[in-house]
Design an enzyme around this catalytic site. Structure first.
Site, mmCIF file in Angstrom:
data_model
loop_
_atom_site.group_PDB
_atom_site.id
_atom_site.type_symbol
_atom_site.label_atom_id
_atom_site.label_comp_id
_atom_site.label_asym_id
_atom_site.label_seq_id
_atom_site.Cartn_x
_atom_site.Cartn_y
_atom_site.Cartn_z
ATOM 1 N N PHE A 142 0.699 -1.250 -0.116
ATOM 2 C CA PHE A 142 0.107 -0.001 0.081
ATOM 3 C C PHE A 142 0.921 1.268 -0.099
ATOM 4 O O PHE A 142 0.937 2.075 -0.966
ATOM 5 C CB PHE A 142 -0.933 -0.212 1.265
ATOM 6 C CG PHE A 142 -1.389 1.351 1.704
ATOM 7 C CD1 PHE A 142 -2.048 2.244 0.661
ATOM 8 C CD2 PHE A 142 -1.513 1.507 2.929
ATOM 9 C CE1 PHE A 142 -2.502 3.170 1.197
ATOM 10 C CE2 PHE A 142 -1.967 2.574 3.451
ATOM 11 C CZ PHE A 142 -2.484 3.659 2.610
ATOM 12 N N ASP B 290 13.080 -11.602 -1.035
ATOM 13 C CA ASP B 290 12.745 -11.612 0.378
ATOM 14 C C ASP B 290 13.618 -11.013 1.183
ATOM 15 O O ASP B 290 14.819 -11.364 1.143
ATOM 16 C CB ASP B 290 12.299 -13.019 0.890
ATOM 17 C CG ASP B 290 11.590 -13.125 2.224
ATOM 18 O OD1 ASP B 290 12.218 -12.482 3.144
ATOM 19 O OD2 ASP B 290 10.794 -13.762 2.384
ATOM 20 N N ARG C 25 27.689 -0.814 2.972
ATOM 21 C CA ARG C 25 28.844 -1.140 1.903
ATOM 22 C C ARG C 25 28.863 -0.135 0.741
ATOM 23 O O ARG C 25 29.841 0.168 0.408
ATOM 24 C CB ARG C 25 28.299 -2.719 1.389
ATOM 25 C CG ARG C 25 29.420 -3.361 0.512
ATOM 26 C CD ARG C 25 28.882 -4.724 0.400
ATOM 27 N NE ARG C 25 29.818 -5.226 -0.819
ATOM 28 C CZ ARG C 25 29.494 -6.603 -1.126
ATOM 29 N NH1 ARG C 25 28.656 -7.395 -0.518
ATOM 30 N NH2 ARG C 25 30.080 -6.927 -2.325
ATOM 31 N N TYR D 94 5.271 -8.019 15.700
ATOM 32 C CA TYR D 94 5.325 -6.758 15.009
ATOM 33 C C TYR D 94 6.018 -5.656 15.914
ATOM 34 O O TYR D 94 6.952 -4.863 15.405
ATOM 35 C CB TYR D 94 3.984 -6.256 14.846
ATOM 36 C CG TYR D 94 3.853 -4.946 13.654
ATOM 37 C CD1 TYR D 94 4.494 -5.131 12.362
ATOM 38 C CD2 TYR D 94 3.714 -3.872 14.511
ATOM 39 C CE1 TYR D 94 4.319 -3.890 11.667
ATOM 40 C CE2 TYR D 94 3.216 -2.599 13.446
ATOM 41 C CZ TYR D 94 3.601 -2.780 12.029
ATOM 42 O OH TYR D 94 3.607 -1.494 11.185
ATOM 43 N N LYS E 78 10.023 -4.250 15.134
ATOM 44 C CA LYS E 78 10.082 -2.892 14.797
ATOM 45 C C LYS E 78 10.771 -2.304 15.750
ATOM 46 O O LYS E 78 11.845 -1.292 15.356
ATOM 47 C CB LYS E 78 8.687 -2.260 14.571
ATOM 48 C CG LYS E 78 7.872 -2.389 13.432
ATOM 49 C CD LYS E 78 8.701 -1.956 12.132
ATOM 50 C CE LYS E 78 7.620 -2.426 11.058
ATOM 51 N NZ LYS E 78 8.298 -1.886 9.688
ATOM 52 N N TYR F 6 23.987 0.952 13.574
ATOM 53 C CA TYR F 6 24.990 0.965 12.455
ATOM 54 C C TYR F 6 25.093 2.415 12.346
ATOM 55 O O TYR F 6 26.199 2.636 11.771
ATOM 56 C CB TYR F 6 24.027 0.797 11.376
ATOM 57 C CG TYR F 6 24.227 -0.857 10.949
ATOM 58 C CD1 TYR F 6 23.483 -1.839 11.598
ATOM 59 C CD2 TYR F 6 24.777 -1.291 9.909
ATOM 60 C CE1 TYR F 6 23.983 -3.184 11.373
ATOM 61 C CE2 TYR F 6 25.324 -2.434 9.551
ATOM 62 C CZ TYR F 6 24.633 -3.440 10.307
ATOM 63 O OH TYR F 6 24.711 -4.723 10.043
HETATM 64 P P1 NAD Z 1 1.691 -3.558 3.188
HETATM 65 O O1 NAD Z 1 1.485 -4.629 3.794
HETATM 66 O O2 NAD Z 1 0.719 -3.152 2.283
HETATM 67 O O3 NAD Z 1 2.971 -3.315 2.417
HETATM 68 C C1 NAD Z 1 4.138 -4.218 3.028
HETATM 69 C C2 NAD Z 1 4.871 -4.570 1.867
HETATM 70 O O4 NAD Z 1 6.135 -5.462 2.423
HETATM 71 C C3 NAD Z 1 4.090 -5.572 1.205
HETATM 72 O O5 NAD Z 1 4.296 -5.434 -0.203
HETATM 73 C C4 NAD Z 1 4.598 -7.115 1.338
HETATM 74 O O6 NAD Z 1 4.518 -7.908 0.256
HETATM 75 C C5 NAD Z 1 6.163 -6.649 1.541
HETATM 76 N N1 NAD Z 1 6.783 -7.640 2.528
HETATM 77 C C6 NAD Z 1 6.397 -8.276 3.526
HETATM 78 N N2 NAD Z 1 7.466 -8.994 4.029
HETATM 79 C C7 NAD Z 1 8.251 -9.165 2.973
HETATM 80 C C8 NAD Z 1 9.754 -9.781 2.892
HETATM 81 N N3 NAD Z 1 10.063 -10.770 3.781
HETATM 82 N N4 NAD Z 1 10.532 -9.493 1.914
HETATM 83 C C9 NAD Z 1 10.190 -8.598 0.913
HETATM 84 N N5 NAD Z 1 8.795 -7.885 1.031
HETATM 85 C C10 NAD Z 1 8.091 -8.076 2.058
HETATM 86 O O7 NAD Z 1 1.748 -2.473 4.477
HETATM 87 P P2 NAD Z 1 1.909 -0.834 4.471
HETATM 88 O O8 NAD Z 1 1.026 -0.447 5.077
HETATM 89 O O9 NAD Z 1 2.314 -0.255 3.137
HETATM 90 O O10 NAD Z 1 3.194 -0.768 5.426
HETATM 91 C C11 NAD Z 1 4.429 -0.556 4.729
HETATM 92 C C12 NAD Z 1 5.678 -0.149 6.003
HETATM 93 O O11 NAD Z 1 5.019 1.027 6.624
HETATM 94 C C13 NAD Z 1 5.702 -1.300 6.762
HETATM 95 O O12 NAD Z 1 6.942 -1.636 7.173
HETATM 96 C C14 NAD Z 1 4.891 -0.864 7.982
HETATM 97 O O13 NAD Z 1 5.232 -1.586 9.387
HETATM 98 C C15 NAD Z 1 4.824 0.382 7.956
HETATM 99 N N6 NAD Z 1 3.718 0.987 8.878
HETATM 100 C C16 NAD Z 1 2.613 1.402 7.927
HETATM 101 C C17 NAD Z 1 1.604 1.740 8.738
HETATM 102 C C18 NAD Z 1 0.092 2.113 8.151
HETATM 103 O O14 NAD Z 1 -0.610 2.631 8.720
HETATM 104 N N7 NAD Z 1 -0.086 1.699 6.948
HETATM 105 C C19 NAD Z 1 1.803 2.323 9.863
HETATM 106 C C20 NAD Z 1 3.059 2.413 10.561
HETATM 107 C C21 NAD Z 1 4.038 1.530 9.975
#
Ligand code: NAD
Ligand code: UDP
Length: 312
Positions: free
Chosen positions: A13, A58, A106, A145, A149, A159
């Site tokens: 998203f 991944d 790197r 989660y 995080k 780092y």
């Molecule tokens: P989302 O689930 O739509 O997007 C996450 C993406 O990461 C997906 O496309 C998924 O396929 C990919 N992904 C998951 N595991 C993976 C892996 N091991 N390797 C490669 N790709 C992987 O969620 P989002 O709402 O778009 O969130 C994106 C980021 O923002 C996340 O890190 C989330 O924790 C953070 N975040 C989002 C919100 C929110 O309200 N939407 C709030 C706080 C933090």
């Protein structure tokens, strides 16, 4: 100058909006995703762009590429998805951070971590300031989660301290908008999909718990401003909209804006569900000259328009 930028989780998203914006700003974007919760559909409109590249990978596995900047978003974000395979969620946050930080070190790239308001847990300080350490249950169902995080933040700052990697940490508060997955169980998408199908609107608990909802475009502006700061500012910085609503208020707004005939029903509150959440955004205002511009009703209206095209 055109920058080369890696976006992990770019088919999700938020990632898909970020890729689109970075391309519109004239950059070259490499989008990396394993499609766990994201979909090719979210970036299909970018596939013909000459400076866009999509890679299935991944983040728990090492990856090598030469880029100027890395936005690390890969991680499932909705409670039902991150709890589906809790161990994998921890691995994605922690090993994903290690792999991407190793890469940044790197190739000397700047790297931004999409952290979350969940690092504050069920907060005892309200509104939440960045200096608050949080109130997280380390063995609860949200811990995979939240603690993943939190550990990623620890890796990022170390780092920076040990290797002088140019890091940026943003703590994102609940964000909504077009391309949220219709079935990922988050409250805004759930209520809108239920309303458009004239089904009951499911409030968990008594509906008096609060969240502060930010429209996706505001978040993307904040992310890009954060990445543009110098090496002396690492964050963490809260990026969210401070206007706070109860889930009951949200349900009523969705019912009114969709004009649906849905009833509100009450279901049990999931364990460890935070009672309140609101960002203090003074730091973002001061350091990034950023604040959200889109009010909830305006953002909900755009989001409802989108869901009308995907929900039958
Ligand atoms: P989302 O689930 O739509 O997007 C996450 C993406 O990461 C997906 O496309 C998924 O396929 C990919 N992904 C998951 N595991 C993976 C892996 N091991 N390797 C490669 N790709 C992987 O969620 P989002 O709402 O778009 O969130 C994106 C980021 O923002 C996340 O890190 C989330 O924790 C953070 N975040 C989002 C919100 C929110 O309200 N939407 C709030 C706080 C933090
Ligand atoms: N929620 C709800 N009905 C739903 C989905 C969620 O009442 O159909 C509640 C949930 O219990 C929480 C709030 O809405 O109190 C926000 O939930 P979400 O999963 O969107 O985000 P998070 O809890 O991670 O902030």
């Amino acid at each position: 100058m055109r920058k080369k930028i890696l976006v992990t989780g770019g088919a999700g998203f938020l990632g898909s909006h970020l890729c689109e914006r970075l391309l519109n700003d004239g950059n070259e974007v490499v989008c990396l995703d394993n499609y766990f919760t994201g979909q090719k559909q979210n970036v299909v409109h970018l596939l013909n762009h000459p400076y866009f590249e999509l890679i299935r990978h991944d983040v728990t596995m090492p990856f090598f590429i030469e880029v100027d900047e890395i936005y690390n978003l890969a991680c499932p974000a909705s409670p039902i998805h991150y709890q589906y395979n809790a161990i994998k969620t921890v691995k994605t946050s922690v090993m994903g951070a290690i792999n991407m930080l190793g890469l940044a070190k790197r190739i000397r790239a700047k790297i931004l971590q999409a952290s979350t308001s969940e690092v504050y847990g069920d907060p005892e300080v309200h509104p939440q300031v960045e200096s608050y350490w949080g109130h997280v249950n380390p063995i609860g169902i949200r811990a995979c989660y939240d603690e993943g995080k939190r550990c990623a933040e620890t890796l990022f700052v170390n780092y920076h301290r040990q290797n002088n990697v140019n890091i940026k940490i943003i703590r994102i508060f609940n964000t909504y908008g077009p391309r949220m997955h219709p079935h990922d169980g988050r409250v805004v998408s759930n209520f809108i999909v239920q309303a458009l199908q004239n089904q009951d609107i499911t409030i968990f608990g008594d509906g008096m718990q609060t969240r502060s909802f930010q429209y996706v475009d505001d978040l993307i502006n904040g992310m890009i401003k954060m990445m543009a700061t110098g090496n002396d500012f690492t964050g963490p910085v809260n990026i969210g909209n401070p206007n706070e609503f109860t889930m009951l208020e949200l349900a009523e707004k969705v019912i009114r804006l969709t004009g649906c005939k849905s009833k509100i029903i009450f279901e049990p509150l999931p364990a460890d569900d935070p009672m309140q959440r609101q960002p203090n955004i003074s730091l973002a205002k001061e350091k990034l000259n950023w604040e959200p511009k889109i009010e909830l009703e305006e953002g909900l209206t755009k989001t409802i328009e989108y869901f009308r095209t995907v929900v039958k």
